[in-house]
Each structure stands twice: as structure tokens, then as C-alpha cells.
Design a protein around this motif. Structure first.
Motif, PDB file in Angstrom:
ATOM      1  N   SER A 211      -6.170  -3.866   0.275  1.00  0.00           N
ATOM      2  CA  SER A 211      -5.987  -3.280  -1.053  1.00  0.00           C
ATOM      3  C   SER A 211      -6.933  -2.111  -1.279  1.00  0.00           C
ATOM      4  CB  SER A 211      -6.192  -4.350  -2.131  1.00  0.00           C
ATOM      5  OG  SER A 211      -5.193  -5.347  -2.051  1.00  0.00           O
ATOM      6  N   THR A 215      -5.789   2.086  -1.693  1.00  0.00           N
ATOM      7  CA  THR A 215      -5.972   2.637  -3.042  1.00  0.00           C
ATOM      8  C   THR A 215      -7.213   3.514  -3.159  1.00  0.00           C
ATOM      9  OG1 THR A 215      -7.152   0.632  -3.758  1.00  0.00           O
ATOM     10  CG2 THR A 215      -4.772   0.737  -4.190  1.00  0.00           C
ATOM     11  N   SER A 227      -6.484   7.636 -12.201  1.00  0.00           N
ATOM     12  CA  SER A 227      -5.070   7.473 -11.829  1.00  0.00           C
ATOM     13  C   SER A 227      -4.141   7.520 -13.030  1.00  0.00           C
ATOM     14  CB  SER A 227      -4.881   6.145 -11.090  1.00  0.00           C
ATOM     15  OG  SER A 227      -5.111   5.055 -11.980  1.00  0.00           O
ATOM     16  N   LEU A 232      -5.293   0.259 -12.148  1.00  0.00           N
ATOM     17  CA  LEU A 232      -5.486   0.910 -10.855  1.00  0.00           C
ATOM     18  C   LEU A 232      -6.833   1.640 -10.795  1.00  0.00           C
ATOM     19  CD1 LEU A 232      -4.429   1.704  -8.094  1.00  0.00           C
ATOM     20  CD2 LEU A 232      -3.093   3.530  -9.175  1.00  0.00           C
ATOM     21  N   VAL A 235      -8.664   6.910  -8.098  1.00  0.00           N
ATOM     22  CA  VAL A 235      -8.128   7.059  -6.742  1.00  0.00           C
ATOM     23  C   VAL A 235      -8.624   8.386  -6.188  1.00  0.00           C
ATOM     24  CG1 VAL A 235      -6.056   5.712  -7.285  1.00  0.00           C
ATOM     25  CG2 VAL A 235      -6.020   8.206  -7.565  1.00  0.00           C
ATOM     26  N   PHE A 350       0.995  -1.451   1.583  1.00  0.00           N
ATOM     27  CA  PHE A 350       0.891  -1.265   0.142  1.00  0.00           C
ATOM     28  C   PHE A 350       1.717  -2.309  -0.611  1.00  0.00           C
ATOM     29  CE2 PHE A 350       0.910   0.592  -3.985  1.00  0.00           C
ATOM     30  CZ  PHE A 350      -0.207   1.403  -4.056  1.00  0.00           C
ATOM     31  N   ILE A 355      -2.250  -4.472  -5.697  1.00  0.00           N
ATOM     32  CA  ILE A 355      -1.727  -3.510  -6.670  1.00  0.00           C
ATOM     33  C   ILE A 355      -0.251  -3.791  -6.957  1.00  0.00           C
ATOM     34  CG2 ILE A 355      -1.334  -1.067  -7.134  1.00  0.00           C
ATOM     35  CD1 ILE A 355      -4.289  -2.049  -7.100  1.00  0.00           C
ATOM     36  N   VAL A 383       0.262   4.759  -4.663  1.00  0.00           N
ATOM     37  CA  VAL A 383      -0.726   5.824  -4.420  1.00  0.00           C
ATOM     38  C   VAL A 383      -0.560   6.265  -2.973  1.00  0.00           C
ATOM     39  CG1 VAL A 383      -3.123   6.495  -4.668  1.00  0.00           C
ATOM     40  CG2 VAL A 383      -2.252   4.562  -5.972  1.00  0.00           C
TER      41      VAL A 383
END
Length: 455
Positions: A211, A215, A227, A232, A235, A350, A355, A383
Motif C-alpha cells: 500500500s 501510494t 491528493s 488518501l 501523494v 493497487f 486504498i 494514483v
């Protein structure tokens, strides 16, 4: 079992799987030791039968137990419901055994209870050690399944169960064996629990590493930006925050019921989407006609596509790889086809990250069976770093994940070995292959000394 001694004399039991038993033991069928009571279920639609004061046990309850004792169950029944079943209330200290697939799950009641038709209750007729027979039946799953009958599913009848013969010692020796096994299996269970906890911690750490990589990236000194998504956070400044639909096409499976055949073209449904890659080894098969219907509308899986589960078991994702034969989507899955500069493996990481799990949990609908709509999948927030950086992240993750997987696999093997040891110890004790009559609890002498001193 080298550290345990054997009995002085044995005799042939006449039962192939049991072999020899101690000479002073008896061989008796279950029906001479226990009354066998069948369970039943009230008529459907009668709400007054449920949520009562009586514990109602099903094979599912037994299969989920971590302990040998049944305390609370998922459901309770009323006295009216019990009368409607035409079955009996069984007392505490009764063995409950599942007799429909899977045959052999069991536990001991801690209070009065009743069961559905998938279980049978063994109510002892004499002064017996319930725990001894619980241990005995716990290592008899294979033999009991061999006695099951049926085509749709196996079922163990009362006659077959009642005729199942056991080699048994007297009540005092039963209790001694049960006490020995309580102590020894508790030690093994403690070690297993520690390994299970270690394994869960390793999985959590593995997940956290993935994770963070997808990210935040690999460079701790990179410039960050907001972000715009609360959960989140920040980033890398040069990464793209977008919706999944801008990088992929998400196509739902064809909602038709295909016919299955013994030979043909495999279908990828929930069961085939479990690991990193799609696995068709146990897939159901259909014919060319249904295959052509199922791939219609850009639904033909291509190498590099991802199959994603969206019904019942939600959120699993697996990669379509080069070794697969031609196949079609089954039910409850959708196809993710990449259309922009995005690595399939990076996206797969991802999709398995925390996320996505946050978004999945908020988007799922349904009470009995969870599901997610295809539009919600399309609108996942993702992302994306530049493609070159994706490759660097993948190489780094491959190395780190390999280490975690190696540690996790070692823990799994240790658990398997301990479980095998536990089963072998129980089998040796309850079938008389080892003699534990002189065994004493390690605290016995201390307790005796404390008693003499007035402690």
C-alpha cells in the motif's frame, strides 16, 4: 511417539483401520454407548419458531468452532419451534456430530440444545468420558466419510453411525486419556496460535509495504502534493490522481446461464480468482456455442487483463497470463482491460491495496450477499506514477514480497506439522497405541505439596 510406552499386551480388534488394541479394552459399536438423536428444522416462514431460548446447532456452526465446546450458536429456537421439529432437546455434555457433507465436524454442548437435520446428537447411556469420545471421533473423519452415502452430497445415517465400532477402556482410563490429551493438545494449540499470530502480522506488514509503495512511491525525499482525497492524503507531486475508468475498460460478465459439460472450454468465475494469476484447474467447462455468447461485447480475456470479483466474494483480482487456454468469464466477475500507459501488475497490486479496500467497503451493497456495481469499480480513485517508475516499484516489491512470502510459507508449514503432530498424538492415545495410565499432570506434585502444607 517414541517417548511414550506401549501397553504390555494387545489383541486384534478385527477392525482394519484400528488394528490391535490393548488386551483389556472392549470393542463396542457407538449405539451401545450412546443414544443417537436426529435433528430437524421447523417449517419455513414461521417466525415464531426462532429467536427463542434454546440453542439450535447446524453443521455450519460446528465447522466454524475454534473450541471443542459449543456455547452460543448463531441462532436460537423457541419451545414451539422445537415441538414443530419433532426432535428432542439434548442435555449438556452431549456430543454433536455433523452427518452431512462435510461429515465429521463435532463439538460438546455446554447447555441444553437441539440441532437441525444435518447433525446427530450422541447422548451417553453410561458413565463415560464425553471428552474421550470427542477426541476419538475427531480422528475418525475419514472412516465416517467412508460410511456416508449419497450422490448429491454424502450423508451418514444413524444405522451406519451406530454400527461404527470403537476400542474403549474403562471409564477411569477414559478420563485419564482425556486429561492427558487436554494438557498435551493445549501446549500444541498454544504453539499453533503463536504461529498463526505471527503469520497474520507478516501478512499485515506485507500489505502495508504494498500500500505504501503504490501510494507514496520509493523515494522518501520526493516532493508531495495533496491528493484531494481525505483518506488518501498526500501523494508524490508528479503522480496522477484519477479514476480507474480513465485508464481501463471495465466490462461486466455476460448475464446468461451457460450449460456445463465434462469437456470443453473453461469459465473463470469466483473460484478461479484467488491468487495472483487466474487458475483454471478446477473451472467448470462449457461448449463453443456458449463460449461465443460469453465473449461477445469485448468480453474475451486477453493476456494482461485482470479479472475482478464483484459478487458474494468481492474484491479478489487475478491476472490473465500466457499459460492459460482460451476461456470465458463465468458469473459474478468483470474484466478489466488496460487502455493507457499502466502496468497490469502494478494495477493488480493497487487493486489489492488498502486504498481500494477502503473504497470497496463503502461501495458494497447487499445484506445477505455483498456485491459491488461495475460503475463503482470504474470510479475507484487510483494514483498512477509514470510507467518507468511503475517498473521500479514492481522490482522493489518483488524482492520485498518474496521475503515476506517465504516467512509466511514457513509459518504455514510449521502450523501443518504441529497439526499433524496433534492428530497423531490423539490417535495414538485413544486407540491404545501408547499407554498414559501413569501420566501425571506436571502440576500434580506441586498441588499435593501445597495441600499438605495447608496452602
Amino acid at each position: 511417539m517414541a517417548k511414550y510406552q506401549k501397553y504390555a499386551e494387545y489383541k486384534d480388534s478385527g477392525v482394519e483401520w484400528l488394528g490391535e488394541i490393548p488386551r483389556h479394552w472392549d470393542l463396542k459399536p457407538i449405539k451401545y454407548l450412546f443414544g443417537i438423536i436426529n435433528g430437524s428444522t421447523p417449517k419455513s416462514g414461521e417466525e415464531a419458531f426462532w429467536d427463542g431460548e434454546i440453542t439450535w446447532i447446524t453443521p455450519s456452526d460446528l465447522s466454524k468452532l475454534r473450541s471443542h465446546v459449543i456455547g452460543e450458536s448463531i441462532r436460537t429456537i423457541t419451545k414451539k419451534g422445537l415441538d414443530s421439529c419433532g426432535t428432542s432437546l439434548v442435555p449438556s455434555d452431549t456430543i454433536i456430530l455433523s452427518c452431512r457433507a462435510p461429515i465429521g465436524s463435532l463439538a460438546v454442548t455446554s447447555k441444553e440444545a437441539c440441532t437441525n437435520q444435518g447433525c446427530k446428537s450422541l447422548v451417553k447411556k453410561y458413565d463415560l468420558s464425553t471428552k474421550f469420545f470427542y477426541y476419538y471421533l475427531s480422528i475418525s473423519t475419514k472412516q465416517l466419510n467412508n460410511l456416508g452415502r449419497g450422490t448429491t452430497f454424502l450423508e451418514l445415517s444413524s444405522d451406519e453411525l451406530g454400527s461404527y465400532a470403537l476400542g474403549i477402556p474403562n471409564a477411569e482410563e477414559q478420563t485419564q486419556i482425556a486429561n492427558f490429551l487436554d494438557h498435551e493438545t493445549a501446549k500444541i494449540d498454544t504453539l499453533i496460535a503463536k504461529q498463526e499470530k505471527l503469520m497474520e502480522l507478516l501478512k499485515e506488514k506485507r500489505q502495508a509495504v504494498i500500500s505504501h509503495a503504490v501510494t507514496k512511491g520509493l523515494n522518501p525525499d520526493v516532493n508531495m502534493k495533496d491528493s484531494g482525497v481525505e483518506w488518501l492524503g498526500q501523494v508524490p507531486e508528479h503522480w496522477t490522481v484519477s479514476k480507474l475508468k480513465h485508464f481501463v475498460n471495465v466490462v461486466d460478465c455476460k448475464h446468461i446461464t451457460a450449460e456445463f459439460f465434462d469437456e470443453g472450454i473453461p469459465l473463470a468465475s469466483i473460484g478461479e480468482v484467488k491468487g495472483w494469476k487466474v487458475n483454471l484447474s478446477n473451472a467448470k467447462l462449457t461448449n463453443e456455442k456458449y463460449y461465443q455468447e460469453l465473449i461477445d461485447g469485448n468480453r474475451k480475456p486477453q493476456v494482461g487483463d485482470i479479472i475482478y470479483t464483484r459478487n458474494a466474494t468481492v474484491g479478489e483480482a487475478s491476472l490473465v497470463h500466457t499459460e492459460l487456454p482460451k476461456f470465458a468469464l463465468g458469473q459474478d466477475v468483470c474484466l478489466i482491460h488496460i487502455i493507457q500507459k499502466l502496468s497490469s501488475e502494478y494495477l493488480l497490486h493497487f487493486l489489492k491495496s488498502e486504498i481500494i479496500k477502503i473504497q470497496l467497503n463503502s461501495a458494497m451493497v447487499g445484506s445477505t450477499f455483498k456485491r459491488i456495481n461495475v460503475d463503482d469499480i470504474r470510479n475507484y480513485v487510483i494514483v498512477i506514477p509514470p510507467i518507468e517508475e511503475q517498473e521500479c516499484i514492481l522490482k522493489d516489491l518483488d524482492q520485498k514480497i518474496e521475503k515476506y512470502d517465504s516467512l509466511i510459507n514457513f509459518a504455514v508449514k510449521q502450523i501443518q506439522l504441529m497439526q499433524e503432530r496433534r492428530t497423531a498424538l490423539i490417535s495414538s492415545a485413544v486407540t491404545g497405541k501408547i499407554d498414559v495410565r501413569n501420566w501425571q499432570h506436571p502440576n500434580y506434585n506441586n498441588n499435593e505439596a501445597n495441600t499438605e502444607l495447608g496452602a
